[in-house]
Motif scaffolding. Structure first.
Motif, PDB file in Angstrom:
ATOM      1  N   THR A 228       4.766  14.179  15.348  1.00 48.46           N
ATOM      2  CA  THR A 228       6.108  14.463  15.834  1.00 48.46           C
ATOM      3  C   THR A 228       7.125  13.632  15.064  1.00 48.46           C
ATOM      4  O   THR A 228       7.076  12.404  15.105  1.00 48.46           O
ATOM      5  N   PRO A 229       8.075  14.288  14.370  1.00 46.94           N
ATOM      6  CA  PRO A 229       9.109  13.530  13.657  1.00 46.94           C
ATOM      7  C   PRO A 229      10.136  12.953  14.628  1.00 46.94           C
ATOM      8  O   PRO A 229      10.375  13.504  15.697  1.00 46.94           O
ATOM      9  N   SER A 230      10.711  11.820  14.260  1.00 41.64           N
ATOM     10  CA  SER A 230      11.810  11.215  15.026  1.00 41.64           C
ATOM     11  C   SER A 230      12.573  10.288  14.094  1.00 41.64           C
ATOM     12  O   SER A 230      12.188  10.098  12.940  1.00 41.64           O
TER      13      SER A 230
ATOM     14  N   PHE B 261       8.327   8.159   9.685  1.00 41.43           N
ATOM     15  CA  PHE B 261       8.427   8.586   8.296  1.00 41.43           C
ATOM     16  C   PHE B 261       7.221   9.462   7.990  1.00 41.43           C
ATOM     17  O   PHE B 261       6.200   9.416   8.659  1.00 41.43           O
ATOM     18  N   LEU B 262       7.351  10.269   6.957  1.00 43.56           N
ATOM     19  CA  LEU B 262       6.272  11.170   6.558  1.00 43.56           C
ATOM     20  C   LEU B 262       5.418  10.465   5.519  1.00 43.56           C
ATOM     21  O   LEU B 262       5.887  10.115   4.434  1.00 43.56           O
TER      22      LEU B 262
ATOM     23  N   TRP C 201       3.146  12.172  10.224  1.00 45.67           N
ATOM     24  CA  TRP C 201       4.249  11.323  10.640  1.00 45.67           C
ATOM     25  C   TRP C 201       3.684  10.010  11.194  1.00 45.67           C
ATOM     26  O   TRP C 201       2.697  10.013  11.921  1.00 45.67           O
ATOM     27  N   ALA C 202       4.325   8.888  10.847  1.00 46.30           N
ATOM     28  CA  ALA C 202       3.889   7.576  11.328  1.00 46.30           C
ATOM     29  C   ALA C 202       5.111   6.738  11.674  1.00 46.30           C
ATOM     30  O   ALA C 202       6.188   6.936  11.099  1.00 46.30           O
TER      31      ALA C 202
END
Length: 166
Positions: A6-8, A12-13, A19-20
């Motif tokens: 989940t991006p937020s 970061f990708l 995503w992490a």
């Protein structure tokens, strides 16, 4: 490939397309010095260095002149350390070493050899150590001046912090 996770705004990708969470803290972290008190160091004897002034200590892990790894905080740690000693003469050594759980852990040549008589010499080093909870680290020093000599307190220090991402 589409990214997984989940991006937020705090992610970061990564290169593996996942995503992490970014960042982290290099804690526990501390820095201690000798403060304003010089220490008498006996000749040709490994002596524990007195570090009575804490500059900072994020996890209250530094006490009694040693750093102890808190529970759950094992991992790799970076340490920096240094001492200064008066009155070294030509070909006399000043040497420092970290001790882990009461035994030397670095057998590197962290030393200076005098090149003139009655000089003030400074030696410093860095070391990365793999530590477990409850391991403790202390700074020791020795010299070959012939008699006891005093450190220069304002140049005596030990600092450390946990490395993240390794």
């Amino acid at each position: 490939l589409s990214a997984t996770g989940t991006p937020s705004s705090s992610n970061f990708l990564r290169g593996d397309n996942a995503w992490a969470t970014a960042g982290g803290n290099n804690t526990p972290a501390f820095k201690a010095t000798a403060g304003t008190t010089d220490q008498s160091i006996a000749n040709n004897t490994w002596v524990k260095v007195n570090l009575g002034t804490e500059i900072f200590d994020t996890d209250s892990a530094f006490a009694s002149d040693k750093f102890t790894v808190p529970a759950g905080e094992g991992g790799k740690y970076m340490f920096g350390y240094g001492v200064t000693l008066n009155n070294l003469d030509d070909q006399e050594k000043l040497q420092i070493r970290l001790y882990k759980n009461g035994s030397e852990v670095d057998d590197t040549q962290n030393r200076v050899i005098g090149s003139r008589d009655n000089q003030l010499y400074f030696v410093q080093a860095t070391q990365v150590l793999d530590l477990s909870a409850s391991d403790y680290i202390e700074l020791y020093m020795t010299h070959e001046e012939g008699g006891s000599q005093d450190t220069r307190a304002q140049y005596v220090f030990l600092y450390g912090y946990k490395l993240i991402g390794v």
